[in-house]
Design an enzyme around this catalytic site. Structure first.
Site, PDB file in Angstrom:
ATOM      1  N   THR A  58     -30.744 -30.841  -2.208  1.00 45.21           N
ATOM      2  CA  THR A  58     -30.625 -31.746  -1.687  1.00 45.21           C
ATOM      3  C   THR A  58     -28.392 -31.309  -1.228  1.00 45.21           C
ATOM      4  OG1 THR A  58     -29.807 -32.144  -3.747  1.00 45.21           O
ATOM      5  CG2 THR A  58     -31.407 -33.346  -3.123  1.00 45.21           C
ATOM      6  N   SER A  60     -25.601 -31.869  -2.605  1.00 52.15           N
ATOM      7  CA  SER A  60     -25.060 -32.411  -4.141  1.00 52.15           C
ATOM      8  C   SER A  60     -23.833 -33.727  -3.721  1.00 52.15           C
ATOM      9  CB  SER A  60     -24.487 -31.133  -4.913  1.00 52.15           C
ATOM     10  OG  SER A  60     -25.059 -30.302  -5.421  1.00 52.15           O
ATOM     11  N   SER A  89     -27.311 -26.325   2.197  1.00 49.45           N
ATOM     12  CA  SER A  89     -26.389 -26.881   3.207  1.00 49.45           C
ATOM     13  C   SER A  89     -25.061 -26.287   3.720  1.00 49.45           C
ATOM     14  CB  SER A  89     -26.003 -28.240   3.182  1.00 49.45           C
ATOM     15  OG  SER A  89     -24.618 -27.894   1.913  1.00 49.45           O
ATOM     16  N   ASP A 110     -28.849 -17.875  -1.016  1.00 52.63           N
ATOM     17  CA  ASP A 110     -29.837 -19.028  -1.246  1.00 52.63           C
ATOM     18  C   ASP A 110     -31.006 -17.788  -1.206  1.00 52.63           C
ATOM     19  OD1 ASP A 110     -30.218 -22.293  -0.961  1.00 52.63           O
ATOM     20  OD2 ASP A 110     -31.576 -21.754  -0.543  1.00 52.63           O
ATOM     21  N   ASP A 144     -32.531 -13.836  -4.058  1.00 49.41           N
ATOM     22  CA  ASP A 144     -32.791 -14.372  -6.021  1.00 49.41           C
ATOM     23  C   ASP A 144     -31.081 -14.725  -6.607  1.00 49.41           C
ATOM     24  OD1 ASP A 144     -33.295 -15.543  -8.337  1.00 49.41           O
ATOM     25  OD2 ASP A 144     -34.802 -14.467  -8.600  1.00 49.41           O
ATOM     26  N   GLY A 145     -30.231 -15.959  -6.304  1.00 49.03           N
ATOM     27  CA  GLY A 145     -29.008 -15.572  -6.972  1.00 49.03           C
ATOM     28  C   GLY A 145     -29.674 -15.287  -8.178  1.00 49.03           C
TER      29      GLY A 145
HETATM   30  N1  SAH Z   1     -24.626 -26.496  -2.776  1.00 46.39           N
HETATM   31  C1  SAH Z   1     -25.445 -26.886  -2.405  1.00 46.39           C
HETATM   32  C2  SAH Z   1     -26.326 -27.090  -3.298  1.00 46.39           C
HETATM   33  C3  SAH Z   1     -28.106 -27.208  -2.766  1.00 46.39           C
HETATM   34  S1  SAH Z   1     -29.886 -27.459  -3.706  1.00 46.39           S
HETATM   35  C4  SAH Z   1     -25.143 -28.196  -1.502  1.00 46.39           C
HETATM   36  O1  SAH Z   1     -24.783 -28.902  -1.647  1.00 46.39           O
HETATM   37  O2  SAH Z   1     -26.158 -28.167  -0.766  1.00 46.39           O
HETATM   38  C5  SAH Z   1     -29.846 -26.411  -4.281  1.00 46.39           C
HETATM   39  C6  SAH Z   1     -30.353 -24.776  -3.519  1.00 46.39           C
HETATM   40  O3  SAH Z   1     -30.222 -24.021  -4.687  1.00 46.39           O
HETATM   41  C7  SAH Z   1     -30.722 -25.102  -2.825  1.00 46.39           C
HETATM   42  O4  SAH Z   1     -30.566 -24.950  -1.427  1.00 46.39           O
HETATM   43  C8  SAH Z   1     -32.494 -24.041  -3.110  1.00 46.39           C
HETATM   44  O5  SAH Z   1     -32.760 -23.566  -1.912  1.00 46.39           O
HETATM   45  C9  SAH Z   1     -31.080 -23.388  -4.025  1.00 46.39           C
HETATM   46  N2  SAH Z   1     -31.758 -22.603  -4.612  1.00 46.39           N
HETATM   47  C10 SAH Z   1     -33.125 -22.219  -6.402  1.00 46.39           C
HETATM   48  N3  SAH Z   1     -33.132 -21.925  -7.020  1.00 46.39           N
HETATM   49  C11 SAH Z   1     -33.066 -20.324  -5.703  1.00 46.39           C
HETATM   50  C12 SAH Z   1     -32.435 -18.670  -6.496  1.00 46.39           C
HETATM   51  N4  SAH Z   1     -33.554 -18.416  -7.491  1.00 46.39           N
HETATM   52  N5  SAH Z   1     -31.519 -18.288  -5.900  1.00 46.39           N
HETATM   53  C13 SAH Z   1     -30.924 -18.749  -5.182  1.00 46.39           C
HETATM   54  N6  SAH Z   1     -31.165 -20.385  -4.697  1.00 46.39           N
HETATM   55  C14 SAH Z   1     -31.463 -21.086  -5.191  1.00 46.39           C
END
Ligand code: SAH
Length: 222
Positions: A58, A60, A89, A110, A144-145
């Site tokens: 989503t 946020s 996004s 991401d 991988d964040g």
């Molecule tokens: N700040 C974004 C939030 C998106 S939702 C916005 O407002 O658009 C959270 C995001 O975290 C998703 O896009 C998901 O793919 C990403 N995510 C989940 N686990 C992750 C990981 N281990 N490493 C990188 N991104 C990750």
């Protein structure tokens, strides 16, 4: 809190967030006003609520984006280096880029490639966003964040847009001294925002703020 700041335009949404005290500083207000949320949210862009962007992610809610900017603001000075983990996004990376200006850098990470591409396409919908991408002021990377992005470290500010299962030490390691991390952390059934400061001497201090609901910071889908 979730609905009363909704507006009929980007300007109205930002004005309502400010009127309700969710945006406090003019710098955050100006930066959010310059990024049209309709370029990032496929539905109800000016509603103060999260919206689906596909891949179980989503964008946020605007009041959460505002809160993250307000918390990190002392570290979002012109020329600062920012890491936006779970960039989704791309909206918040775009707002951070307005705050750090052309001498700053924002790296959005991401783990889902179509979302990395989505963020690039979204930011390129505006002329200034397209320039930021072309100049390298903003970059979106698939990784991988949970490990941060050490190639770009150290960072003045790190934002995490998904709920971490633990306090990942790679993230605090990649902060400058001083630097600040804004991260939702899963604790049992609850999630809380933590603001983690590293001071000039490298000492790390955690502050637990309010309860939230984010998608998990997790393994990439197979
Ligand atoms: N700040 C974004 C939030 C998106 S939702 C916005 O407002 O658009 C959270 C995001 O975290 C998703 O896009 C998901 O793919 C990403 N995510 C989940 N686990 C992750 C990981 N281990 N490493 C990188 N991104 C990750």
């Amino acid at each position: 809190m979730a609905w009363r700041s909704s507006g009929s335009s980007n300007a109205a949404l930002i004005a309502n967030l400010a009127r309700n005290g969710l945006i406090e500083s003019d710098r955050v207000k100006d930066a959010m006003a310059k990024v049209d949320r309709a370029h990032y949210a496929p539905s109800n862009p000016y509603e103060d609520s999260p919206q689906p962007i596909g891949h179980q992610a989503t964008i946020s809610a605007p009041h959460m984006h505002a809160s993250a900017c307000e918390s990190l603001l002392p570290y979002l000075y012109p020329g600062a280096k920012v890491l936006d983990i779970g960039s989704g996004s791309g909206y918040l990376s775009a707002v951070f880029a307005r705050l750090v200006g052309p001498t700053g850098t924002v790296i959005g990470v991401d783990h889902i490639q179509p979302l990395v591409t989505l963020a690039e396409n979204n930011i390129a919908k505006s002329e200034d966003g397209k320039r930021m991408l072309e100049s390298g002021q903003v970059k979106f990377i698939k990784a991988d964040g949970r490990k941060g992005w050490k190639e770009g470290a150290p960072y003045d500010a790190i934002h995490v847009g998904a709920a971490a299962a633990e306090h990942h030490t790679d993230l605090t390691d990649q902060l400058k001294s001083p630097g600040r991390l804004f991260v939702p952390v899963q604790e049992g059934w609850m999630q809380h925002i933590y603001v983690i400061d590293k001071d000039k001497e490298g000492n790390v201090k955690r502050e637990k703020l309010y309860g939230v609901q984010y998608v998990p910071l997790t393994d990439a889908p197979v």
